[in-house]
Scaffold this motif. Structure first.
Motif, PDB file in Angstrom:
ATOM      1  N   VAL A 115      62.495  78.500  69.486  1.00  0.00           N
ATOM      2  CA  VAL A 115      62.415  79.998  69.474  1.00  0.00           C
ATOM      3  C   VAL A 115      61.808  80.613  68.095  1.00  0.00           C
ATOM      4  O   VAL A 115      61.165  81.354  68.037  1.00  0.00           O
ATOM      5  CB  VAL A 115      64.058  80.229  69.757  1.00  0.00           C
ATOM      6  N   PRO A 116      61.896  80.017  66.749  1.00  0.00           N
ATOM      7  CA  PRO A 116      61.058  80.188  65.739  1.00  0.00           C
ATOM      8  C   PRO A 116      60.132  79.800  65.532  1.00  0.00           C
ATOM      9  O   PRO A 116      58.980  80.768  65.526  1.00  0.00           O
ATOM     10  CB  PRO A 116      61.647  79.796  64.052  1.00  0.00           C
ATOM     11  N   LEU A 117      59.472  78.878  66.284  1.00  0.00           N
ATOM     12  CA  LEU A 117      57.731  79.181  66.028  1.00  0.00           C
ATOM     13  C   LEU A 117      56.839  80.228  66.945  1.00  0.00           C
ATOM     14  O   LEU A 117      55.969  80.236  67.790  1.00  0.00           O
ATOM     15  CB  LEU A 117      57.538  77.648  67.696  1.00  0.00           C
ATOM     16  N   GLN A 118      57.532  81.190  68.181  1.00  0.00           N
ATOM     17  CA  GLN A 118      57.358  82.527  68.675  1.00  0.00           C
ATOM     18  C   GLN A 118      57.023  83.548  67.306  1.00  0.00           C
ATOM     19  O   GLN A 118      55.630  83.516  67.461  1.00  0.00           O
ATOM     20  CB  GLN A 118      58.088  83.354  69.604  1.00  0.00           C
ATOM     21  N   ARG A 119      57.566  82.780  65.858  1.00  0.00           N
ATOM     22  CA  ARG A 119      56.399  83.974  64.779  1.00  0.00           C
ATOM     23  C   ARG A 119      55.757  82.918  64.153  1.00  0.00           C
ATOM     24  O   ARG A 119      55.748  83.591  63.057  1.00  0.00           O
ATOM     25  CB  ARG A 119      57.487  84.568  64.465  1.00  0.00           C
ATOM     26  N   THR A 120      55.036  81.673  64.592  1.00  0.00           N
ATOM     27  CA  THR A 120      53.864  80.963  64.313  1.00  0.00           C
ATOM     28  C   THR A 120      52.901  81.948  63.715  1.00  0.00           C
ATOM     29  O   THR A 120      51.885  83.157  64.286  1.00  0.00           O
ATOM     30  CB  THR A 120      53.971  79.836  64.641  1.00  0.00           C
ATOM     31  N   SER A 121      52.039  81.467  62.912  1.00  0.00           N
ATOM     32  CA  SER A 121      51.078  82.047  62.564  1.00  0.00           C
ATOM     33  C   SER A 121      49.703  82.103  63.266  1.00  0.00           C
ATOM     34  O   SER A 121      49.054  82.921  63.129  1.00  0.00           O
ATOM     35  CB  SER A 121      50.355  81.606  60.972  1.00  0.00           C
ATOM     36  N   TYR A 122      49.213  80.925  63.689  1.00  0.00           N
ATOM     37  CA  TYR A 122      47.886  81.600  64.888  1.00  0.00           C
ATOM     38  C   TYR A 122      48.354  81.950  65.879  1.00  0.00           C
ATOM     39  O   TYR A 122      49.400  81.199  66.666  1.00  0.00           O
ATOM     40  CB  TYR A 122      48.068  79.467  64.909  1.00  0.00           C
ATOM     41  N   GLY A 123      47.603  82.885  66.321  1.00  0.00           N
ATOM     42  CA  GLY A 123      48.456  83.450  67.640  1.00  0.00           C
ATOM     43  C   GLY A 123      48.226  82.602  68.957  1.00  0.00           C
ATOM     44  O   GLY A 123      49.388  82.982  69.786  1.00  0.00           O
ATOM     45  N   PRO A 124      47.481  82.211  69.750  1.00  0.00           N
ATOM     46  CA  PRO A 124      47.700  81.572  70.300  1.00  0.00           C
ATOM     47  C   PRO A 124      48.428  80.486  70.204  1.00  0.00           C
ATOM     48  O   PRO A 124      49.703  80.297  71.762  1.00  0.00           O
ATOM     49  CB  PRO A 124      46.017  80.502  70.636  1.00  0.00           C
ATOM     50  N   SER A 182      64.973  63.392  57.952  1.00  0.00           N
ATOM     51  CA  SER A 182      65.184  64.299  56.715  1.00  0.00           C
ATOM     52  C   SER A 182      64.464  65.085  55.562  1.00  0.00           C
ATOM     53  O   SER A 182      63.371  64.226  55.991  1.00  0.00           O
ATOM     54  CB  SER A 182      66.708  63.361  55.877  1.00  0.00           C
ATOM     55  N   ASP A 183      64.394  66.263  55.713  1.00  0.00           N
ATOM     56  CA  ASP A 183      63.746  67.011  54.115  1.00  0.00           C
ATOM     57  C   ASP A 183      63.357  66.252  53.457  1.00  0.00           C
ATOM     58  O   ASP A 183      62.107  66.327  52.700  1.00  0.00           O
ATOM     59  CB  ASP A 183      64.493  67.966  54.492  1.00  0.00           C
ATOM     60  N   LYS A 184      64.274  65.167  53.002  1.00  0.00           N
ATOM     61  CA  LYS A 184      64.138  64.407  51.569  1.00  0.00           C
ATOM     62  C   LYS A 184      63.027  63.382  52.003  1.00  0.00           C
ATOM     63  O   LYS A 184      62.166  63.312  50.858  1.00  0.00           O
ATOM     64  CB  LYS A 184      65.484  64.173  50.839  1.00  0.00           C
ATOM     65  N   ASP A 185      62.550  62.879  53.075  1.00  0.00           N
ATOM     66  CA  ASP A 185      61.683  62.425  53.287  1.00  0.00           C
ATOM     67  C   ASP A 185      60.272  62.840  54.388  1.00  0.00           C
ATOM     68  O   ASP A 185      59.685  62.269  54.629  1.00  0.00           O
ATOM     69  CB  ASP A 185      63.161  61.116  54.020  1.00  0.00           C
ATOM     70  N   SER A 186      60.515  64.155  54.326  1.00  0.00           N
ATOM     71  CA  SER A 186      59.365  64.549  55.188  1.00  0.00           C
ATOM     72  C   SER A 186      58.186  65.198  54.240  1.00  0.00           C
ATOM     73  O   SER A 186      58.621  66.446  54.198  1.00  0.00           O
ATOM     74  CB  SER A 186      59.746  65.460  56.236  1.00  0.00           C
ATOM     75  N   VAL A 187      57.333  64.519  53.752  1.00  0.00           N
ATOM     76  CA  VAL A 187      56.458  65.042  52.785  1.00  0.00           C
ATOM     77  C   VAL A 187      55.727  66.388  53.031  1.00  0.00           C
ATOM     78  O   VAL A 187      54.752  66.621  52.606  1.00  0.00           O
ATOM     79  CB  VAL A 187      55.682  63.845  52.238  1.00  0.00           C
ATOM     80  N   HIS A 188      55.380  66.553  54.310  1.00  0.00           N
ATOM     81  CA  HIS A 188      54.327  66.874  54.552  1.00  0.00           C
ATOM     82  C   HIS A 188      55.230  68.124  55.219  1.00  0.00           C
ATOM     83  O   HIS A 188      53.828  69.530  55.431  1.00  0.00           O
ATOM     84  CB  HIS A 188      54.313  66.890  55.946  1.00  0.00           C
ATOM     85  N   SER A 189      55.968  68.764  54.606  1.00  0.00           N
ATOM     86  CA  SER A 189      56.705  70.111  55.223  1.00  0.00           C
ATOM     87  C   SER A 189      56.333  71.423  54.478  1.00  0.00           C
ATOM     88  O   SER A 189      55.469  72.105  55.145  1.00  0.00           O
ATOM     89  CB  SER A 189      57.895  70.143  55.555  1.00  0.00           C
ATOM     90  N   ALA A 190      55.553  71.113  53.316  1.00  0.00           N
ATOM     91  CA  ALA A 190      55.699  72.615  51.910  1.00  0.00           C
ATOM     92  C   ALA A 190      54.352  72.899  53.116  1.00  0.00           C
ATOM     93  O   ALA A 190      54.421  74.483  52.877  1.00  0.00           O
ATOM     94  CB  ALA A 190      56.037  72.219  50.764  1.00  0.00           C
ATOM     95  N   GLN A 191      53.058  72.357  53.121  1.00  0.00           N
ATOM     96  CA  GLN A 191      52.069  73.065  53.586  1.00  0.00           C
ATOM     97  C   GLN A 191      52.661  74.040  54.931  1.00  0.00           C
ATOM     98  O   GLN A 191      52.081  74.799  54.599  1.00  0.00           O
ATOM     99  CB  GLN A 191      51.054  72.326  52.744  1.00  0.00           C
ATOM    100  N   SER A 192      52.758  73.230  55.224  1.00  0.00           N
ATOM    101  CA  SER A 192      52.993  73.675  56.874  1.00  0.00           C
ATOM    102  C   SER A 192      53.725  75.646  56.983  1.00  0.00           C
ATOM    103  O   SER A 192      53.922  76.085  57.716  1.00  0.00           O
ATOM    104  CB  SER A 192      54.027  72.455  57.968  1.00  0.00           C
ATOM    105  N   MET A 193      55.449  74.918  55.688  1.00  0.00           N
ATOM    106  CA  MET A 193      56.240  76.193  55.523  1.00  0.00           C
ATOM    107  C   MET A 193      55.016  77.401  55.155  1.00  0.00           C
ATOM    108  O   MET A 193      55.919  78.444  55.589  1.00  0.00           O
ATOM    109  CB  MET A 193      57.318  75.822  55.379  1.00  0.00           C
TER     110      MET A 193
END
Ligand code: FE2
Ligand code: FE2
Lengths: 96, 330
Positions: B153-162, B217-228
């Protein structure tokens, strides 16, 4: 990567209701136009989403170039006189 | 979730001042909420991350057909069979929408398949668990599609149009999946003693794996910040997991089934349920390929692909011949 040829890409356009234009809904792969039509029906109209389908092989579509957006569309921006609101008329003239 | 462990290629989030002019203009477009469309300039890492994420998502939809396809021929009634068939067909459609979105980034469909089959690309860990009884069809629809919805549901607002547009279509179709699953659970939970036991057993087996769908868990997920920052990930893993627990526990109570977690309890202060983390060792092990069905799932995919090769080639040859004939006639 194998050297096998992939089925070409087709763009799918659907008229949702009578009286409306066709609208781009997505794309799919198919070997020819007949298969593209069948696949479009199965992939894009499973819930009554359409009354008519167009399929066009993607390579036949010419698209405007994103980096030339400026020269392409800017000239229309300063031609406000193409809009009715540019022309001020007195209330006495009524609806126009 | 469907994209649980997308390794980013970026080196962490850059400040606007550190970016090149192009990168900065790009980030500002995203911050303004503009959609990025195919062929527009984008940082290479954005493109690569998206291919991984959308690809993983597409593979999950396709492989996800297998555990449910397992029960189509054995559904208890004709109506259930039709429902399940329609759901599994939807999942095929979801895979197709997403593959098309990935292809707009310059990767081909065949390349994506080959990366799945060679193990270079992953699919969600949840589909490596077996579906042992009919009640599992209930649990999968209720919990697995429920968790998927929470993420999509939140990914409907993601930045990449397709990608965003594919998500809109998918979300429209997804809610029937969860509802049909919950309805199966309702019937089983209110049925005979044996049926209720099967429903409880399905919940017991799918609860942990469903929680894992949201990723570490967020503390172990190192790749999130850039994707956010790029808005290709909209919420943190823990945030979505909590939301899922908060929505699902009352539903389990309604079914009079017990969520298999001794630590589960409503926390008045936070306004959320406290719950135990799933077994993360198991999660990493399944991702590595050691889940109960990893081998079976991948073999089924490869078999379908390999055995369908002659059909794909024959259809192409037929189309070429037909086109040549038509041209000759003109
Ligand atoms: Fe789906
Ligand atoms: Fe689904």
């Amino acid at each position: 990567m194998s050297d096998k040829k992939e089925w070409p890409l087709w763009e799918v356009f659907i008229r949702g209701q009578h009286g409306m234009s066709h609208r781009h809904v997505g794309s799919l792969h198919a070997s020819d136009n007949e298969m593209a039509m069948k696949n479009a029906r199965d992939v894009y109209t499973r819930r009554n989403e359409g009354v008519s389908i167009w399929v066009v092989e993607a390579q036949h579509i010419s698209a405007s170039v994103p980096s030339e957006k400026g020269p392409m569309f800017d000239p229309a921006k300063d031609k406000v006189y193409r809009h009715p609101t540019f022309y001020e008329l007195p209330d006495e003239a009524g609806n126009m | 979730m469907y994209a649980q462990m997308v390794k980013s290629t970026g080196k962490g989030v850059q400040a606007l001042e550190e970016m090149s002019r192009e990168e900065r203009a790009f980030q500002e477009r995203i911050d303004r909420g503009e959609k990025i469309e195919p062929k527009e300039w984008m940082p290479d890492a954005y493109r690569k991350n998206l291919i991984r994420q959308i690809g993983q998502h597409a593979h999950s939809e396709i492989v996800g057909q297998l555990p449910e396809g397992n029960w189509i021929t054995r559904a208890p009634t004709l109506e259930r069979k039709a429902n399940l068939l329609a759901k599994v067909q939807d999942e095929a459609g979801h895979g197709l929408y997403l593959y098309c979105a990935a292809e707009t980034l310059g990767v081909s469909r065949d390349e994506l398949f080959e990366m799945l089959h060679s193990g270079k690309m992953k699919y969600s860990s949840i589909f490596n668990y077996p579906t042992l009884t009919w009640a599992d069809m209930g649990a999968v629809g209720w919990l697995v599609d429920g968790a998927a919805i929470m993420n999509q549901v939140p990914l409907q607002r993601t930045s990449y149009g397709p990608y965003a547009r594919a998500m809109v279509r998918i979300c429209k179709e997804e809610s029937f999946h969860q509802r049909q699953g919950f309805q199966i659970m309702m019937v089983m939970a209110n049925g005979s003693k044996d049926q209720k036991r099967m429903a409880q057993d399905a919940l017991n087996r799918f609860w942990g794996p469903a929680l894992m769908m949201f990723g570490p868990s967020d503390k172990d997920s190192v790749h999130s910040a850039q994707s956010m920052a790029w808005k290709i990930k909209m919420n943190s893993n823990d945030e979505l997991r909590q939301k899922f627990v908060d929505e699902t526990v009352p539903q389990a109570e309604y079914l009079d089934l017990k969520v298999p977690d001794e630590n589960l309890k409503w926390n008045e202060e936070t306004g959320h349920y406290d719950f135990s983390q799933p077994d993360w060792d198991e999660f990493y092990d399944v991702l590595k390929g050691n889940g109960p069905c990893n081998h079976e799932r991948l073999e089924a995919r490869k078999k379908a692909w390999d055995e369908g090769a002659w059909v794909r080639e024959a259809m192409m040859a037929h189309a070429e011949k037909k086109a040549a004939k038509k041209q000759a006639a003109e």
